[in-house]
Scaffold this active site. Structure first.
Site, PDB file in Angstrom:
ATOM      1  N   GLY A   7      52.786  16.473  45.587  1.00 19.36           N
ATOM      2  CA  GLY A   7      52.598  17.585  44.652  1.00 19.36           C
ATOM      3  C   GLY A   7      52.269  17.191  43.223  1.00 19.36           C
ATOM      4  O   GLY A   7      51.545  17.906  42.533  1.00 19.36           O
TER       5      GLY A   7
ATOM      6  N   GLU B   3      56.953  14.633  38.167  1.00 22.73           N
ATOM      7  CA  GLU B   3      57.210  15.578  39.255  1.00 22.73           C
ATOM      8  C   GLU B   3      56.450  16.888  39.014  1.00 22.73           C
ATOM      9  O   GLU B   3      56.157  17.231  37.866  1.00 22.73           O
ATOM     10  CB  GLU B   3      58.743  15.797  39.342  1.00 22.73           C
TER      11      GLU B   3
ATOM     12  N   ASP C  20      63.240  22.753  40.825  1.00 20.50           N
ATOM     13  CA  ASP C  20      63.826  24.030  41.212  1.00 20.50           C
ATOM     14  C   ASP C  20      65.351  23.862  41.172  1.00 20.50           C
ATOM     15  O   ASP C  20      65.974  24.032  40.124  1.00 20.50           O
ATOM     16  CB  ASP C  20      63.295  24.410  42.596  1.00 20.50           C
TER      17      ASP C  20
ATOM     18  N   PHE D   2      57.745  31.846  43.945  1.00 24.42           N
ATOM     19  CA  PHE D   2      57.137  30.707  44.621  1.00 24.42           C
ATOM     20  C   PHE D   2      55.670  30.605  44.207  1.00 24.42           C
ATOM     21  O   PHE D   2      54.884  31.521  44.411  1.00 24.42           O
ATOM     22  CB  PHE D   2      57.249  30.879  46.132  1.00 24.42           C
ATOM     23  N   VAL D   3      55.321  29.488  43.600  1.00 24.93           N
ATOM     24  CA  VAL D   3      53.953  29.324  43.104  1.00 24.93           C
ATOM     25  C   VAL D   3      53.224  28.193  43.840  1.00 24.93           C
ATOM     26  O   VAL D   3      53.860  27.293  44.396  1.00 24.93           O
ATOM     27  CB  VAL D   3      53.940  29.044  41.578  1.00 24.93           C
TER      28      VAL D   3
ATOM     29  N   ARG E 202      46.871  23.090  47.370  1.00 27.48           N
ATOM     30  CA  ARG E 202      47.142  22.042  46.370  1.00 27.48           C
ATOM     31  C   ARG E 202      45.957  21.851  45.421  1.00 27.48           C
ATOM     32  O   ARG E 202      46.127  21.424  44.286  1.00 27.48           O
ATOM     33  CB  ARG E 202      47.415  20.700  47.056  1.00 27.48           C
TER      34      ARG E 202
HETATM   35  P1  5GP Z   1      64.390  20.939  44.205  1.00 25.07           P
HETATM   36  O1  5GP Z   1      65.030  19.736  44.853  1.00 25.07           O
HETATM   37  O2  5GP Z   1      64.253  20.833  42.697  1.00 25.07           O
HETATM   38  O3  5GP Z   1      65.022  22.237  44.617  1.00 25.07           O
HETATM   39  O4  5GP Z   1      62.974  21.043  44.861  1.00 25.07           O
HETATM   40  C1  5GP Z   1      61.855  20.504  44.317  1.00 25.07           C
HETATM   41  C2  5GP Z   1      60.723  20.549  45.323  1.00 25.07           C
HETATM   42  O5  5GP Z   1      60.684  21.826  46.024  1.00 25.07           O
HETATM   43  C3  5GP Z   1      59.416  20.439  44.586  1.00 25.07           C
HETATM   44  O6  5GP Z   1      59.034  19.090  44.454  1.00 25.07           O
HETATM   45  C4  5GP Z   1      58.487  21.258  45.468  1.00 25.07           C
HETATM   46  O7  5GP Z   1      57.973  20.428  46.488  1.00 25.07           O
HETATM   47  C5  5GP Z   1      59.371  22.318  46.101  1.00 25.07           C
HETATM   48  N1  5GP Z   1      59.285  23.602  45.361  1.00 25.07           N
HETATM   49  C6  5GP Z   1      60.239  24.183  44.607  1.00 25.07           C
HETATM   50  N2  5GP Z   1      59.799  25.346  44.067  1.00 25.07           N
HETATM   51  C7  5GP Z   1      58.513  25.502  44.505  1.00 25.07           C
HETATM   52  C8  5GP Z   1      57.506  26.518  44.280  1.00 25.07           C
HETATM   53  O8  5GP Z   1      57.658  27.516  43.576  1.00 25.07           O
HETATM   54  N3  5GP Z   1      56.310  26.292  44.900  1.00 25.07           N
HETATM   55  C9  5GP Z   1      56.064  25.217  45.687  1.00 25.07           C
HETATM   56  N4  5GP Z   1      54.849  25.148  46.229  1.00 25.07           N
HETATM   57  N5  5GP Z   1      56.990  24.245  45.910  1.00 25.07           N
HETATM   58  C10 5GP Z   1      58.195  24.391  45.320  1.00 25.07           C
END
Ligand code: 5GP
Length: 196
Positions: free
Chosen positions: A56, A111, A115, A166-167, A179
């Protein structure tokens, strides 16, 4: 056929699956330039190692490194998080490790989005065992979560805070798609509901 316009804030109509464009290519460029300028200032006495988290973060990495006016090194890592999804007690599975030793280096993890912060918290802990001089996080997007994050993760560099939707685009996928969109957008509801 849908044709992306990557030149500025004026865009062709977005991809038919996109309900709303959150950041245009022009806005993305401004955000990344600003982050690059800050990193240039903060690391002027050293040669940082930028670590791109695949897949990503690849467009962000590509733009960010070109906006840093310093000698830098780059490397790539691919990880997946497993274990309890709501605590830091799990660990990261390293699918592709760094080629470069990071002992005594100034590391910047690059990164796409933070989230819950769980993945990065675990990865940072893992990389800290290799005794870098410093580790910071540069994330393009930071989710504005309502509740306090369960993990204490504070990216030093965060491009833009988005509300909790969710984007996709600019590296971010839904089932590996979107992507390559040159902007960040919200998917139409029917796209993910049809895929359930
Ligand atoms: P975290 O461990 O911070 O919850 O998750 C991070 C990962 O979740 C990001 O690297 C991404 O791959 C995925 N992610 C979290 N929110 C989004 C979102 O809004 N859109 C997309 N496409 N992936 C997300």
């Amino acid at each position: 056929m849908y044709k992306p316009d990557t030149k500025g804030t004026k865009m062709q109509p977005p991809h038919p699956d996109i309900a709303e464009v959150v950041l245009t290519p022009g806005q993305i460029e401004e955000i990344v330039q600003a982050l690059g300028a800050r990193i240039t200032q903060d690391y002027e006495d050293t040669q940082p190692l930028l670590v791109c988290i695949l897949k990503g973060a690849s467009p962000f990495m590509s733009d960010l490194m070109r906006s840093i006016a310093l000698d830098i090194d780059i490397d790539f890592m691919s990880v997946s998080s497993y274990g309890n999804a709501t605590t830091t007690s799990g660990t990261v599975k390293i699918l592709k490790d760094l080629d470069t030793p990071i002992k005594d280096r100034d590391v910047i993890i690059v990164e796409d989005i933070v989230d819950s912060g769980l993945t990065l918290a675990r990865l940072t802990a893992e990389l800290a065992k290799r005794e870098p001089r410093s580790i910071e996080i540069a994330t393009f997007l930071l989710k504005d979560v309502q509740a306090p994050r369960k993990v204490d993760i504070k990216p030093r560099y965060a491009g833009f805070t988005i509300d909790n939707r969710f984007v996709v685009g600019f590296g971010l996928d839904y089932a590996e798609k979107y992507r390559n969109l040159p902007y960040v957008g919200v998917l139409k509801r029917e796209v993910y509901e049809n895929n359930k």
